[in-house]
Design an enzyme around this catalytic site. Structure first.
Site, PDB file in Angstrom:
ATOM      1  N   LYS A  83     -22.697 -28.450  -0.046  1.00  0.00           N
ATOM      2  CA  LYS A  83     -21.924 -29.256   0.898  1.00  0.00           C
ATOM      3  C   LYS A  83     -22.826 -30.099   1.796  1.00  0.00           C
ATOM      4  O   LYS A  83     -22.499 -31.247   2.114  1.00  0.00           O
ATOM      5  CB  LYS A  83     -21.038 -28.324   1.742  1.00  0.00           C
ATOM      6  CG  LYS A  83     -19.924 -29.055   2.472  1.00  0.00           C
ATOM      7  CD  LYS A  83     -18.960 -28.076   3.126  1.00  0.00           C
ATOM      8  CE  LYS A  83     -17.780 -28.827   3.745  1.00  0.00           C
ATOM      9  NZ  LYS A  83     -16.836 -27.897   4.389  1.00  0.00           N
ATOM     10  N   MET A 140      -1.030 -16.446 -35.157  1.00  0.00           N
ATOM     11  CA  MET A 140      -2.188 -16.281 -36.015  1.00  0.00           C
ATOM     12  C   MET A 140      -2.685 -14.838 -35.972  1.00  0.00           C
ATOM     13  O   MET A 140      -3.083 -14.284 -37.000  1.00  0.00           O
ATOM     14  CB  MET A 140      -3.310 -17.241 -35.600  1.00  0.00           C
ATOM     15  CG  MET A 140      -4.479 -17.249 -36.570  1.00  0.00           C
ATOM     16  SD  MET A 140      -3.993 -17.698 -38.251  1.00  0.00           S
ATOM     17  CE  MET A 140      -4.264 -19.465 -38.228  1.00  0.00           C
ATOM     18  N   GLU A 146      -8.415 -25.417 -12.377  1.00  0.00           N
ATOM     19  CA  GLU A 146      -9.698 -26.065 -12.678  1.00  0.00           C
ATOM     20  C   GLU A 146     -10.005 -26.073 -14.167  1.00  0.00           C
ATOM     21  O   GLU A 146     -10.696 -26.955 -14.670  1.00  0.00           O
ATOM     22  CB  GLU A 146     -10.839 -25.396 -11.915  1.00  0.00           C
ATOM     23  CG  GLU A 146     -10.811 -25.653 -10.408  1.00  0.00           C
ATOM     24  CD  GLU A 146      -9.996 -24.635  -9.633  1.00  0.00           C
ATOM     25  OE1 GLU A 146      -9.270 -23.823 -10.267  1.00  0.00           O
ATOM     26  OE2 GLU A 146     -10.067 -24.639  -8.390  1.00  0.00           O
ATOM     27  N   PHE A 149     -19.045 -17.154   1.444  1.00  0.00           N
ATOM     28  CA  PHE A 149     -17.658 -17.294   1.010  1.00  0.00           C
ATOM     29  C   PHE A 149     -17.559 -18.388  -0.050  1.00  0.00           C
ATOM     30  O   PHE A 149     -18.091 -19.476   0.119  1.00  0.00           O
ATOM     31  CB  PHE A 149     -16.761 -17.631   2.203  1.00  0.00           C
ATOM     32  CG  PHE A 149     -15.328 -17.886   1.803  1.00  0.00           C
ATOM     33  CD1 PHE A 149     -14.565 -16.849   1.273  1.00  0.00           C
ATOM     34  CD2 PHE A 149     -14.766 -19.138   1.927  1.00  0.00           C
ATOM     35  CE1 PHE A 149     -13.255 -17.080   0.877  1.00  0.00           C
ATOM     36  CE2 PHE A 149     -13.456 -19.381   1.541  1.00  0.00           C
ATOM     37  CZ  PHE A 149     -12.700 -18.341   1.014  1.00  0.00           C
ATOM     38  N   GLN A 150     -16.884 -18.110  -1.113  1.00  0.00           N
ATOM     39  CA  GLN A 150     -16.723 -19.018  -2.255  1.00  0.00           C
ATOM     40  C   GLN A 150     -18.060 -19.501  -2.809  1.00  0.00           C
ATOM     41  O   GLN A 150     -18.216 -20.652  -3.180  1.00  0.00           O
ATOM     42  CB  GLN A 150     -15.802 -20.197  -1.909  1.00  0.00           C
ATOM     43  CG  GLN A 150     -14.358 -19.754  -1.745  1.00  0.00           C
ATOM     44  CD  GLN A 150     -13.342 -20.879  -1.814  1.00  0.00           C
ATOM     45  OE1 GLN A 150     -13.627 -22.014  -1.449  1.00  0.00           O
ATOM     46  NE2 GLN A 150     -12.139 -20.562  -2.265  1.00  0.00           N
TER      47      GLN A 150
END
Lengths: 563, 157
Positions: A161, A476, A49, A111-112
């Site tokens: 949802k 760096m 993502e 959940f999630q």
């Protein structure tokens, strides 16, 4: 006819002119994912993502349009945070659509579930949790408007949802009015006139141009203004390409790894004209010693950027393009311009002396110098490629040795400094411009931060070229350890455990190439540019080459380490 | 330098968090904060009391203005304005102090709003100095608990 939330969302995206969505699916957004199958809307399945947001960001930087990413709830949403913060720091218009658990479950540690609106609040320009499908069309409209207007930036829309499956009548708001959001676009005319008067009395003026020049599309106006008055221009990292690097008035980049003459010019000038820049610490070094002899004019669309770090004498809030256009129009009335240009003669001579005193340079011997690779990439692409970078030495060498003549040709994480940005950003740029050469200039460390996107470029046949400047170090950080920590290279040596990048490319079905000697560099680049497939070029470069000049953190920018 | 800032904001969830996060994210301190609906139920007023030099205050007001949920910002410092705060004080009330407490309350135009067997609860409204003076006078009697509203303010005229 009533429509579902998913249909309303996609319909609204179409209305906003969205052409492509960078997506990673999941449970909470399945209603949209399923609906997408019936829509003619390009979607790119990334493999993480974070890459979805970087790709949307790269798409936005390269094209000037709003980039869109779609991810699921919970971990899908939290994985976007680095991408969002990257876009936020660089003012990139991106709309991030995140799934959310159904409204009755919000707050139940479902959940999630993640409070992504809360998590992303400090790094978005605005964000929304849609709780009612009837608000959806308006919110999408507002999200795009806010993302692209004013000082552009990322906007997140969180979509439970059930909102996606509930139905309502669809009506897309034609007009939009947000009472708390009315960016000032036109500069204040008396201020612009005052600025012009100040400019015309200056004898050592310098323009300091930032990313605002690129995002407002003000390059032409800047070239015109600087050309008319013969004022030298230095660019920030974000401003590269906003003014042509090969223009005789260009001083190159300023700041921590800026050119000697740019930093000297800013230190010695009697007038500093900041345009779409924000006096970042990587530019100013020690603030008290920054451009101490100058009056300062600051043109910026964001009032909070003005007098935040450095006090300015004439602030002008407005869109850079419009303010510069107004300045140019007012200049037409001035008569003594020839005399003014002549009066800058000694200043230009000083500029040449500084240029000759210390040029960007390197010694190409028997090992490949990373700067040489960047220079050859520039020559062999004739400066026409879209260049993405990762973060660190690879980024700074690119900024120093690739001459950016066009805006939107450099994609780089300037503010946040996000390793792993370049490769997915290159995906976004290649999707926006399928016919152009897109190159990610990377280090062996940073390329591994989003290496999984090799699968994405293979799936969509995106012929991106990755040039790894492989020094076997987190270069760096190693350079700082060398200079400030007595060469104790703790945790920065990657050499032996780096993967074989050629085999890695081949494992994904891409083409891998390697150059270990200077004479192999040009043939490898030529071969890669001819190959219509994704190519990973592994350039084995001098492991302890450093980026110079360098201003140690907290020092005045006139105090440069010159190798 | 102390500043009282009135902020008109959208009356929506998350707005307080946005404003608070602006202050915390930039290391600005909020001394007092009160929020309530205005006559227009879609708008709330926040009265924020904060401290900082001119540059910090300039940033605070600019940053507040930048929030999409913020409609208007008025820094009242340097302007004519009235400022009030209400405090509820629960003070120990013994036979020998009751009369004193009532007299002080009266002088401060306060009201006794609850009486218990061992305590009075008193309501007083005023500016910062008045509330401070009132609390100082009650201290020797034994203050058990206080609750303050935080300041609210309006420009004069």
């Amino acid at each position: 006819m009533k429509k579902t939330g998913s249909q309303i969302l996609l319909e609204s995206l179409k209305r906003e002119g969205v052409e492509v969505i960078f997506n990673f699916p999941g449970g909470a957004i399945l209603p949209i994912v399923d609906e997408l199958s019936r829509w003619d809307l390009k979607r790119i399945l990334v493999r993480h993502e974070q890459a979805a947001v970087h790709a949307a960001d790269g798409y936005a930087r390269a094209s000037g349009k709003v980039g869109v990413s779609l991810v699921t709830s919970g971990p899908g949403a939290t994985n976007t945070v680095t991408g969002i913060a990257t876009a936020s720091m660089d003012s990139i218009p991106v709309v991030i659509l995140t799934g959310q658990v159904p409204t009755p479950l919000i707050g139940n540690d479902a959940f999630q579930e993640a409070d992504i609106v809360g998590i992303a609040r400090p790094c978005t320009k605005n964000n929304y949790l849609v709780t009612d499908v009837r608000d959806l069309a308006r919110i999408v409209r507002e999200a795009f408007y806010i993302a692209r207007s004013g000082r552009s930036g990322p906007v997140l829309v969180d979509l439970p949802k059930d909102v996606l499956t509930n139905t309502t009548e669809y009506r897309y708001p034609e007009k939009i009015h947000i009472r708390g959001y009315q960016p000032t676009v036109e500069g204040h005319i008396p201020q612009i006139e005052r600025a012009l008067r100040l400019i015309l009395t200056a004898r050592r003026p310098v323009i300091y141009a930032g990313g605002g020049v690129v995002s407002s599309g003000a390059s032409e106006e800047l070239i015109k203004l600087a050309g008319t008055l013969q004022i030298p221009v230095t660019m920030t990292l974000m401003g590269l390409g906003g003014f042509p690097g090969t223009n005789p008035l260009s001083l190159g980049m300023l700041g921590m790894h800026g050119t000697y003459r740019a930093n000297m010019a800013v230190t010695e000038c009697d007038l500093l004209i900041a345009i779409g820049a924000r006096f970042d610490d990587r530019v100013t070094g020690k603030v008290d010693a920054f451009s101490p002899k100058s009056k300062k004019i600051h043109i910026d669309i964001d009032p909070t950027s003005i007098s935040k770090n450095v006090r300015v004498d004439i602030p002008i809030v407005g869109d850079c393009k419009r303010v510069l256009a107004k300045m140019i129009a007012l200049l037409q009335k001035e008569e003594a311009l020839e005399e003014y240009r002549r009066s800058l003669g000694p200043w230009h001579q000083q500029m040449e002396e500084w240029r000759d005193a210390y040029r960007l340079a390197y010694q190409q011997n028997r090992v490949i110098k990373p700067q040489y690779v960047v220079e050859k990439l520039y020559e062999l692409t004739k400066g026409d490629a879209i260049i993405a970078t990762e973060v660190g030495q690879n980024q700074m060498w690119t900024a120093q040795f690739y001459q950016f003549d066009h805006p939107r040709s450099l994609l780089t994480s300037g503010g946040l400094g996000t390793m792993g940005y370049g490769f997915p950003a290159a995906i976004g740029a290649q999707v926006a411009f399928p016919g152009r050469t897109v190159i990610d200039i990377a280090g062996d460390g940073s390329i591994q931060m989003n290496i999984q996107e090799l699968a994405t470029v293979m799936q969509y046949k995106l012929p991106i070229k990755v040039a790894i400047l492989n020094n076997g170090y987190l270069g760096m950080v190693r350079q700082w350890q060398e200079l400030f920590y007595e060469r104790r290279y703790t945790l920065t040596h990657l050499g032996e455990v780096n993967p074989d990048f050629v085999k890695l490319a081949e494992a994904y079905g891409a083409v891998g190439m390697r150059a270990t000697k200077p004479e192999e560099v040009v043939p490898v680049i030529q071969e890669a540019l001819r190959t219509p497939l994704p190519v990973l070029m592994d350039f084995v470069v001098d492991p302890e080459e450093g980026v110079y000049p360098m201003v140690p953190a907290g020092e005045p920018i006139s105090q440069m380490l010159l190798v | 330098m102390r500043h009282t800032i009135n902020v008109l904001v959208e009356n929506e969830f998350g707005v307080l968090a946005r404003v608070a996060s602006l202050f915390s994210g930039r290391g600005f301190n909020i001394e007092s904060l009160s929020v309530a609906e205005t006559l227009d139920p879609t708008i709330s007023t926040m009265t924020i009391v904060t401290r900082g030099d001119d540059q910090i205050l300039e940033q605070i007001t600019k940053q507040l203005n930048k929030l999409v949920c913020v409609i208007k910002v008025m820094d009242l410092e340097g302007k004519e304005y009235v400022e009030r705060e209400m405090v509820l004080v629960k003070v120990a009330a013994k036979a020998e102090t009751r009369a004193d407490i009532l007299r002080i309350t009266d002088i401060f135009r306060g009201k006794v709003v609850d009486i218990g067997p061992k305590s009075y609860t008193i309501e007083v409204t005023g500016d910062e100095d008045k509330i401070k003076a009132f609390l100082e006078l009650l201290k020797p009697m034994g203050i058990k608990e206080i609750s303050r509203t935080g300041r609210v303010a309006l420009a004069r005229g």
